[in-house]
Enzyme design. Structure first.
Site, PDB file in Angstrom:
ATOM      1  N   HIS A  50       0.865  -1.271  -0.131  1.00  0.00           N
ATOM      2  CA  HIS A  50       0.098   0.162  -0.108  1.00  0.00           C
ATOM      3  C   HIS A  50       0.862   1.193   0.034  1.00  0.00           C
ATOM      4  CE1 HIS A  50       0.476   0.153   4.803  1.00  0.00           C
ATOM      5  NE2 HIS A  50       0.337   1.438   4.107  1.00  0.00           N
ATOM      6  N   ASP A 103      -0.770  -7.638   1.373  1.00  0.00           N
ATOM      7  CA  ASP A 103      -0.202  -6.286   1.331  1.00  0.00           C
ATOM      8  C   ASP A 103       1.441  -6.259   1.542  1.00  0.00           C
ATOM      9  OD1 ASP A 103       0.300  -3.297   1.515  1.00  0.00           O
ATOM     10  OD2 ASP A 103      -0.364  -3.077   3.442  1.00  0.00           O
ATOM     11  N   SER A 145       4.446   1.810   8.306  1.00  0.00           N
ATOM     12  CA  SER A 145       3.763   0.758   7.410  1.00  0.00           C
ATOM     13  C   SER A 145       5.034   0.272   6.598  1.00  0.00           C
ATOM     14  CB  SER A 145       2.914   1.666   6.317  1.00  0.00           C
ATOM     15  OG  SER A 145       1.532   1.643   7.026  1.00  0.00           O
TER      16      SER A 145
END
Ligand SMILES: *[C@@H]1O[C@H](CO)[C@@H](O)[C@H](O)[C@H]1NC(C)=O
Ligand SMILES: *[C@@H]1O[C@H](CO)[C@@H](O)[C@H](O)[C@H]1NC(C)=O
Ligand SMILES: *[C@@H]1O[C@H](CO)[C@@H](O)[C@H](O)[C@H]1NC(C)=O
Ligand SMILES: *[C@@H]1O[C@H](CO)[C@@H](O)[C@H](O)[C@H]1NC(C)=O
Ligand SMILES: *[C@@H]1O[C@H](CO)[C@@H](O)[C@H](O)[C@H]1NC(C)=O
Ligand SMILES: *[C@@H]1O[C@H](CO)[C@@H](O)[C@H](O)[C@H]1NC(C)=O
Length: 764
Positions: free
Chosen positions: A515, A572, A691
């Protein structure tokens, strides 16, 4: 209760009368000063306190190294009227022992920084150093100069070390030379050497030491390193190449390592801590070899305090990855003045006897390596020498050194590290056992450096196949040596900037979250930064050139918009391929990822191992402690969270429902089996910018990545506070690497290309 002790009213003033009629005196600081130096006291001025003199480098305390406070309030070793306590300049042993050559300049005595040159008479040739400098540790630089002439002898002239005398001048097979040291010097190394058939002398060149001579950290790491490497590599599985394929042959045999640290009061506290750290460094080093030794680790004074019991290894009662913690957490109390070296060796003898009993015939294949850290000042239990003799006898299986059959000597090494302000060298040296040759006695000035010394015995910059290896000493949290695999991934395109983290998983690839990328992202929009040593002071080289990147083929963030999931994070993960390999060093090294051969090594799985076994080790409990990183300025900090697995998983994932952007009531639409769930009570929660970072677990000194930080239900991160704790209902979801293996394998394990070296994945 009478006062029968002789005492004067004068001492009474400074003495303390205890219940029971015993008179206790404190010492004073009168007449204990040292000219040009300092002293420290282990227990201030109380009885039993040890006074240790210190001088600057190149000097040593004279006439005494230490004093101790006696019960009557006086110090041992009264001052000498005509020989005041002072720091004297370090002296080196007499170099005028050279045969068939000249030494210049001729001096009565040689001090630190004095230089000498050596020349051979005509007809003689020189081996060794022709120029030597007296070093601050009391040794001459370089090696012993030897002038010799080809005499047709079997062995070369072994020379005479500075300060020594030698008997024996013929060097044929089985001829012996004997050494002794002159004056106040004492001998370290082989007193006697025998010329062998192969033209080599047995043992190691001896050296003459003063009380102020010591071995430098470099000397110890070289000598001990090469000796211990011998012990380790003789048992290491061999790589053999047959028909172009690498196969591993596991050698038979077991390595038993026994480590003992003297914690009696004659040893300073700081020394105990240094020794503790040194043991940790040593064990970590050994763990980078593929042997898994059994360990007995003890501290001792008048008693033996057990830290790790070797018999637990035989009963499978110990997890190899708990050894470091046990050493780290062991509380050293109950220290006392007594030192019983014999009790220590008795303990080792007993352990070896039990191992012998249990192993039966197999005992032949057991190697024993003993390492003792002590000042040798035993005052209880008598001499340990007879016990050492019994240990030798047991391991040698009654073979004497003279027997020409397979030598059992290789099966026992006893290393002794002399530490402390005052070392009893002669006693300690008699306790060594030299297995495969080399030095086994080391005399160390301070052992503050011992940890680094041990760390240097194997240069891991040369060791490639050690994923996840990190250093845990002298390393503040957040430095590269602690997390050598962390990378910053930034994606910038049309004014939109996305900050992510990533992890180096091979020298060529960075693992991150899918992402972080958008549909429009091109390789030139991606920036990877790894601030390895090469990049220091050079902003550009820490930026690694990106060749391409690949998202997981099943990743589709909009896949479930119609079902009420605005952003769907299944699969992801993404891999970024660099243009060139990152140079491996202690500042840049890949993290371990699941189901690779290297990770089996890191987890100490021996023989043929499976992916399932790795998963069982890494996800052992229903609440498994994991870490992930958060970037704070130029460095990182570790966050801690617990993966809820098995029966606790349901409660964790249900908090996904009702998170912003999620309107479905069907949990399976939001959270698939591919996620690890963390958060809730006392966990840290991920922030934006975390992330793509690794979710990892340390196993001894190796780090294994089990997940990639993906998404969370609640944004709790306020400006400036990145180590934020979870609220009751906040949860984070991380891509479980065990669930995306086909993707990882298809790229990292691809051996159908010649651009990069593929990772070896396990077959099942
Ligand atoms: C003595 O101690 C002081 C302060 O602790 C230190 O600065 C100095 O270098 C020491 N001198 C010697 C000779 O060790
Ligand atoms: C040797 O060192 C001592 C002490 O530093 C010095 O006094 C002497 O001059 C030196 N001798 C030579 C030959 O350099
Ligand atoms: C290793 O030892 C076992 C049991 O002692 C024996 O059965 C086996 O043949 C040995 N293997 C090798 C390669 O020597
Ligand atoms: C070694 O010698 C001792 C006594 O000298 C004896 O009791 C023991 O059985 C011998 N061990 C072996 C393995 O021969
Ligand atoms: C993602 O899923 C949506 C909805 O099912 C679909 O329309 C779209 O084509 C998918 N995108 C890709 C790249 O597969
Ligand atoms: C919930 O979602 C899953 C996966 O999308 C689907 O297989 C299942 O049928 C759904 N259950 C209900 C009750 O709609």
């Amino acid at each position: 209760m009478g006062l029968s002790v002789h005492w004067s009213w004068l001492t009474a003033l400074s003495c303390l009368l205890c219940m029971g009629g015993e008179v206790r005196c404190d010492c004073t600081e009168e007449k204990i000063q040292i000219q040009g130096g300092n002293y420290t006291l282990t227990k201030q001025l109380t009885i039993g306190s040890l006074l240790i003199y210190h001088c600057l480098e190149g000097y040593y305390p004279h006439p005494y190294l230490t004093r101790s406070c006696k019960a009557d309030g006086t110090w041992t070793k009264p001052p000498r009227r005509y020989d005041p306590q002072r720091c004297k300049v370090v002296e080196c042993p007499d170099p005028f022992v050279l045969q068939y050559g000249n030494v210049s300049p001729p001096e009565e005595r040689y001090f630190v920084n004095n230089e000498t040159t050596y020349e051979c008479y005509s007809g003689y040739t020189m081996r060794g150093s022709s120029k030597r400098v007296c070093l601050p540790n009391g040794k001459w630089s370089g090696s012993t100069p030897i002038c010799s002439r080809d005499s047709g002898d079997n062995c070369a002239d072994p020379g005479i070390p500075a300060g020594a005398s030698r008997t024996g001048n013929i060097f044929g097979i089985d001829d012996k030379v004997k050494y002794s040291c002159n004056g106040k010097l004492f001998l370290v190394g082989s007193k006697e050497r025998v010329c062998q058939e192969n033209g080599q002398w047995t043992g190691k060149e001896p050296a003459c030491y003063y009380r102020h001579t010591y071995d430098t950290s470099l000397e110890v790491s070289e000598a001990f390193g090469s000796a211990i490497k011998d012990s380790l590599t003789t048992l290491e599985p061999l790589d053999d190449t047959q028909d172009g394929r690498k196969i591993r042959i596991s050698k038979n045999g077991t390595l038993n390592i026994y480590i003992a640290v003297d914690i009696s009061e004659s040893i300073e506290d700081a020394h105990v801590e240094s020794a503790r750290n040194a043991i940790k460094a040593l064990i970590s080093k050994i763990s980078s070899f593929s042997v898994s030794p059994n360990y007995e680790i003890v501290f001792f004074s008048s008693e033996v305090f057990e830290v790790v019991n070797i018999l637990d290894f035989f009963d499978n009662k110990i997890e190899p990855n708990t050894i470091l913690d046990k050493v780290h957490n062991f509380k050293v109390d109950g220290r006392n003045t007594g030192t019983d070296l014999n009790a220590l060796f008795m303990r080792f003898l007993e352990r070896i006897s039990i191992i012998k009993l249990r192993a039966g015939e197999g005992f032949k294949e057991h190697r024993h390596v003993l390492m003792i850290f002590s000042d040798g000042a035993y005052n209880m239990g008598g001499s340990p020498e007879p016990t050492v003799a019994k240990i030798k006898n047991m391991v040698y299986m009654n073979q004497t050194a003279g027997q020409k059959t397979e030598s059992r000597q290789d099966y026992l090494d006893i290393y002794v590290f002399g530490i402390g302000a005052e070392i009893f060298d002669e006693d300690l040296q008699r306790l060594t056992a030299v297995g495969s040759g080399g030095d086994h006695y080391f005399r160390m000035k301070g052992i503050g450096d011992l940890e680094k010394t041990f760390d240097k015995i194997i240069d891991e910059e040369e060791v490639q196949g050690l994923c996840g290896l990190y250093k845990n000493y002298e390393v503040a949290e957040g430095t590269r040596k602690r997390y050598p695999w962390w990378a910053v991934v930034t994606i910038q395109h049309e004014g939109v900037l996305k900050n992510c983290l990533g992890s180096l998983v091979t020298p060529r690839f960075i693992l991150t979250a899918a992402h972080c990328f958008t549909f429009e992202t091109l390789p030139e929009h991606v920036k990877v930064e790894i601030d390895d040593a090469q990049g220091r002071g050079n902003g550009e080289s820490r930026v690694k050139k990106v060749k391409t990147f690949r998202l997981h083929p099943n990743y589709n963030i909009t896949a479930k918009v119609h079902k009420g999931v605005k952003e769907f994070y299944d699969y992801d993960v993404a891999l970024i391929q660099l243009m060139d390999d990152v140079k491996i060093s202690s500042n840049a090294r890949p993290i371990c990822i699941p189901c690779t051969q290297e990770t089996s090594g890191a987890l100490k799985l021996v023989g043929k191992s499976t992916c399932m076994q790795q998963e069982q080790i890494l996800f052992k409990t229903h609440c498994e402690r994991l870490n992930f990183l958060t970037k704070t300025g130029g460095t990182v900090a570790a966050k801690e969270a617990h993966a809820k697995l098995g029966e606790t998983r349901g409660e964790c994932i249900k908090h996904a429902l009702g998170a912003p952007g999620i309107t479905t009531a069907n949990l399976s639409d939001v959270v698939t089996d591919n996620f690890l769930c963390t958060g809730g009570y006392r966990d840290n929660i991920a922030c934006q910018g975390d992330s793509g970072g690794a979710v990892f677990k340390d196993y001894e000194l190796r780090t294994i990545q089990v997940g990639v930080v993906s998404w969370g239900t609640t944004d709790l991160c306020k400006q400036g506070n990145r180590l934020v704790e979870s609220e009751e209902n906040s949860r984070d979801f991380h891509t479980n690497l065990f669930r995306v293996l086909p993707f990882l394998k298809s790229i990292l394990g691809n051996d159908d290309q010649d651009e990069y070296v593929p990772l070896q994945f396990l077959s099942d």
